[in-house]
Write a protein that holds these residues in place. Structure first.
Motif, mmCIF file in Angstrom:
data_model
loop_
_atom_site.group_PDB
_atom_site.id
_atom_site.type_symbol
_atom_site.label_atom_id
_atom_site.label_comp_id
_atom_site.label_asym_id
_atom_site.label_seq_id
_atom_site.Cartn_x
_atom_site.Cartn_y
_atom_site.Cartn_z
ATOM 1 N N PHE A 1 -1.872 7.244 -9.619
ATOM 2 C CA PHE A 1 -2.441 7.633 -8.217
ATOM 3 C C PHE A 1 -1.647 8.400 -7.218
ATOM 4 O O PHE A 1 -2.126 9.534 -6.751
ATOM 5 C CB PHE A 1 -3.119 6.071 -7.776
ATOM 6 C CG PHE A 1 -3.882 6.498 -6.371
ATOM 7 C CD1 PHE A 1 -5.298 6.447 -6.373
ATOM 8 C CD2 PHE A 1 -3.125 6.546 -5.186
ATOM 9 C CE1 PHE A 1 -6.001 6.592 -5.189
ATOM 10 C CE2 PHE A 1 -3.684 7.013 -4.063
ATOM 11 C CZ PHE A 1 -5.262 6.850 -4.024
ATOM 12 N N MET B 1 7.459 9.394 7.130
ATOM 13 C CA MET B 1 7.293 8.138 7.768
ATOM 14 C C MET B 1 8.630 7.498 8.033
ATOM 15 O O MET B 1 9.147 7.067 9.162
ATOM 16 C CB MET B 1 6.608 7.169 6.894
ATOM 17 C CG MET B 1 5.077 7.459 6.767
ATOM 18 S SD MET B 1 4.265 6.436 8.039
ATOM 19 C CE MET B 1 4.468 4.694 7.417
ATOM 20 N N MET C 1 4.329 12.136 2.958
ATOM 21 C CA MET C 1 3.725 11.216 3.775
ATOM 22 C C MET C 1 4.833 10.241 3.989
ATOM 23 O O MET C 1 5.514 9.762 4.927
ATOM 24 C CB MET C 1 2.598 10.576 3.666
ATOM 25 C CG MET C 1 2.034 9.881 4.855
ATOM 26 S SD MET C 1 0.456 9.016 4.721
ATOM 27 C CE MET C 1 -0.302 10.860 4.576
ATOM 28 N N ARG D 1 -0.012 4.375 -2.083
ATOM 29 C CA ARG D 1 -1.353 5.080 -1.736
ATOM 30 C C ARG D 1 -0.774 6.364 -1.013
ATOM 31 O O ARG D 1 -1.613 7.018 -0.737
ATOM 32 C CB ARG D 1 -2.071 4.325 -0.749
ATOM 33 C CG ARG D 1 -2.981 3.298 -1.549
ATOM 34 C CD ARG D 1 -3.848 2.381 -0.624
ATOM 35 N NE ARG D 1 -4.629 1.301 -0.960
ATOM 36 C CZ ARG D 1 -5.534 1.480 -1.878
ATOM 37 N NH1 ARG D 1 -6.107 2.709 -1.924
ATOM 38 N NH2 ARG D 1 -6.267 0.472 -2.528
ATOM 39 N N HIS D 2 0.584 6.497 -0.660
ATOM 40 C CA HIS D 2 0.863 7.501 0.226
ATOM 41 C C HIS D 2 1.794 8.453 -0.721
ATOM 42 O O HIS D 2 2.625 8.354 -1.555
ATOM 43 C CB HIS D 2 1.698 7.238 1.209
ATOM 44 C CG HIS D 2 1.096 6.041 2.180
ATOM 45 N ND1 HIS D 2 0.038 6.366 2.962
ATOM 46 C CD2 HIS D 2 1.368 4.757 2.503
ATOM 47 C CE1 HIS D 2 -0.479 5.336 3.665
ATOM 48 N NE2 HIS D 2 0.618 4.355 3.186
ATOM 49 N N LYS E 1 -2.288 17.017 -3.702
ATOM 50 C CA LYS E 1 -3.290 17.364 -2.909
ATOM 51 C C LYS E 1 -2.920 18.346 -1.796
ATOM 52 O O LYS E 1 -1.603 18.066 -0.989
ATOM 53 C CB LYS E 1 -4.033 16.088 -2.360
ATOM 54 C CG LYS E 1 -5.069 15.586 -3.268
ATOM 55 C CD LYS E 1 -5.506 14.252 -2.821
ATOM 56 C CE LYS E 1 -6.497 13.783 -3.975
ATOM 57 N NZ LYS E 1 -6.862 12.410 -3.871
ATOM 58 N N HIS F 1 0.755 -1.273 0.148
ATOM 59 C CA HIS F 1 -0.047 -0.284 0.141
ATOM 60 C C HIS F 1 0.892 1.249 -0.095
ATOM 61 O O HIS F 1 0.417 2.256 0.045
ATOM 62 C CB HIS F 1 -0.836 0.004 1.258
ATOM 63 C CG HIS F 1 -0.272 -0.171 2.332
ATOM 64 N ND1 HIS F 1 0.650 0.811 3.188
ATOM 65 C CD2 HIS F 1 -0.387 -1.277 3.532
ATOM 66 C CE1 HIS F 1 0.845 0.183 4.187
ATOM 67 N NE2 HIS F 1 0.386 -0.921 4.437
ATOM 68 N N LEU G 1 -1.334 12.094 -8.009
ATOM 69 C CA LEU G 1 -2.369 12.778 -7.715
ATOM 70 C C LEU G 1 -2.381 13.174 -6.297
ATOM 71 O O LEU G 1 -2.759 14.243 -5.784
ATOM 72 C CB LEU G 1 -3.657 12.139 -7.946
ATOM 73 C CG LEU G 1 -4.102 11.991 -9.508
ATOM 74 C CD1 LEU G 1 -5.341 11.256 -9.618
ATOM 75 C CD2 LEU G 1 -4.278 13.357 -9.901
ATOM 76 N N GLU G 2 -1.959 12.238 -5.466
ATOM 77 C CA GLU G 2 -1.931 12.393 -3.781
ATOM 78 C C GLU G 2 -0.750 13.334 -3.732
ATOM 79 O O GLU G 2 -1.004 14.059 -2.688
ATOM 80 C CB GLU G 2 -1.416 10.900 -3.216
ATOM 81 C CG GLU G 2 -2.590 9.992 -3.165
ATOM 82 C CD GLU G 2 -3.757 10.327 -2.478
ATOM 83 O OE1 GLU G 2 -3.495 10.667 -1.061
ATOM 84 O OE2 GLU G 2 -4.764 10.318 -2.868
#
Lengths: 144, 291
Positions: A137, A90, A86, A81-82, A144, A78, A140-141
């Protein structure tokens, strides 16, 4: 005399030419961030997340202490997804799963181990393990 | 002359009764009728102090904590066969309400129900299983569609993006601002195998509690998001640690199927017979509201 000088000059040039392969090319000096990231990843991250980002086998199941095994960083995980920010935070600061019943961080902090540039290089390497849809994807993150 | 006067008088009396009957009909139409009895969802608009309750095809608003109700006019698609499954208000309220259901898609009202617009562009079908509001971001919504996938909107339902397949067949989805997420909060999904939770980056779904019975609703305390209540077929249960452990709680005399947690810690619950109950903060006592 001129002929001798010319032969010597040619000899030097040929010898020099022969030396060229032993010296690194400019392109070779500029290691790509992905390559740099791969090397750092293998030194610092692979022990937990797998040599090729495959993660621990039972990564979806917390152990008896409530700790989550290291997840994969490739397309099966995953990480994609970040956002970059982020992921950077992390790696730099670590992260603790709130349901971890130990006092340990779930993901250790690398603030004192890796420089910001090295962290960014690792993230670039991780992106090379994702599908094109996952990269899209994640981009796009990032905005934001 | 006398006959004409009598005829006029009878006509007037008849007209008066007609008007009276029509007025009674109007009153009935604006209050919950027996067909509206089963409440499927409750919601609370913090900006207006308005409590909402929805049946399968109707919606009511109360501005006095459930004492009196006013029917809200819905689009014609909410006819007798409509099947509302979710009623939500976004973070901050803002006079906005969303209604969603099977065959209905998603509808949004930005003026407490005065007018409605469709808010499901980008979702593959109108078979909505559940709709959830983000705990703190007013324009972010999540929905589960009958294809079992979860979609997210970040523009109040104007567009939707496929996010995840979810942990299995989801019956209900809720978002909370519980701490510890890698992103902005946590998603709780009620499935046939109990409650599952995941950070709202959809990183990993994990079991939260082991329930045998059917769960009909899940709510959390907006001020202490780790405090969660669920309505099950075996009564109410709560968790004070984000779903790690659960204990049975005192339930009202009727079987409560839907709940809403309002900011001051008060919980409203609706029973399957339409009765409304209220539990004040930190008490185990449920008081019955209305008749």
């Amino acid at each position: 005399m001129t002929r001798i000088c010319l032969k010597v000059l040619i000899g030097i040039l040929v010898a020099s030419a022969g030396m060229i392969p032993d010296r690194p090319l400019k392109a070779e000096l500029e290691v790509t961030p992905i390559e740099q990231g791969r090397k750092i990843y293998r030194q610092q991250c692979a022990a937990c997340h797998g040599l090729n980002g495959e993660g621990k086998q039972e990564w979806k199941r917390p152990n008896k202490q409530g700790e989550l095994p290291a997840p994969p960083h490739n397309h099966t995980g995953h990480t994609w997804r970040h956002s970059n920010t982020m992921l950077f935070n992390m790696i730099q600061d670590g992260w603790r799963d709130p349901f971890n019943k130990t006092g340990r961080l779930t993901m250790p902090a690398f603030r004192n181990v890796l420089s910001p540039g090295e962290i960014r290089a690792v993230i670039e390497y991780l992106k090379s393990l994702w599908t094109s849809e996952q990269i899209e994807f994640q981009e796009l993150e990032n905005v934001k | 002359m006398l006959q004409t006067f009598k005829l006029l008088s009878i006509t007037r009396t008849f007209a008066f009764f007609l008007v009276l009957l029509a007025a009674i009909g109007q009153v009935k139409a604006s209050e919950p009728s027996s067909s509206d009895a089963k409440i499927v969802a409750l919601a609370y608009d913090i900006s207006k102090g308005a409590l909402y309750k929805a049946s399968r095809n109707s919606l009511f608003q109360s501005l006095d904590n459930g004492q009196k109700w006013r029917r809200i006019r819905l689009p014609s698609v909410f006819d007798n066969s409509a099947n509302v499954v979710s009623l939500i208000t976004p973070a901050g309220g803002k006079n906005t309400i969303y209604l969603a259901g099977r065959d209905l898609g998603i509808f949004r009202s930005e003026n407490s129900g005065e007018s409605w617009t469709a808010a499901d562009k980008g979702i593959p079908n109108k078979q909505i299983v559940s709709l959830a509001a983000h705990a703190t971001l007013a324009e972010t919504l999540y929905t589960v569609v009958a294809d079992k996938n979860i979609y997210r909107s970040e523009d109040a339902g104007n567009s939707w993006q496929l996010m995840d397949e979810g942990p299995g067949e989801i019956r209900l989805l809720k978002h909370t601002n519980m701490k510890g997420s890698m992103k902005t909060g946590w998603l709780f999904a009620v499935t046939a195998s109990g409650v599952q939770r995941a950070m709202d980056c959809f990183c990993l779904w994990r079991q939260a509690g082991d329930f045998k019975g059917k769960i009909t609703d899940l709510v959390y305390n907006p001020q202490i998001p780790e405090h969660i209540y669920i309505a099950t077929e075996n009564g109410l249960m709560s968790s004070q640690d984000g779903g790690e452990t659960w204990k049975q709680r005192m339930s009202p005399e009727s079987h409560v199927t839907t709940l809403v947690y309002i900011p001051n810690g008060v919980i409203f619950g609706a029973a399957n017979d339409g009765t409304l109950f209220r539990r004040l903060d930190d008490t185990e006592t449920w008081e019955r509201l209305g008749d």
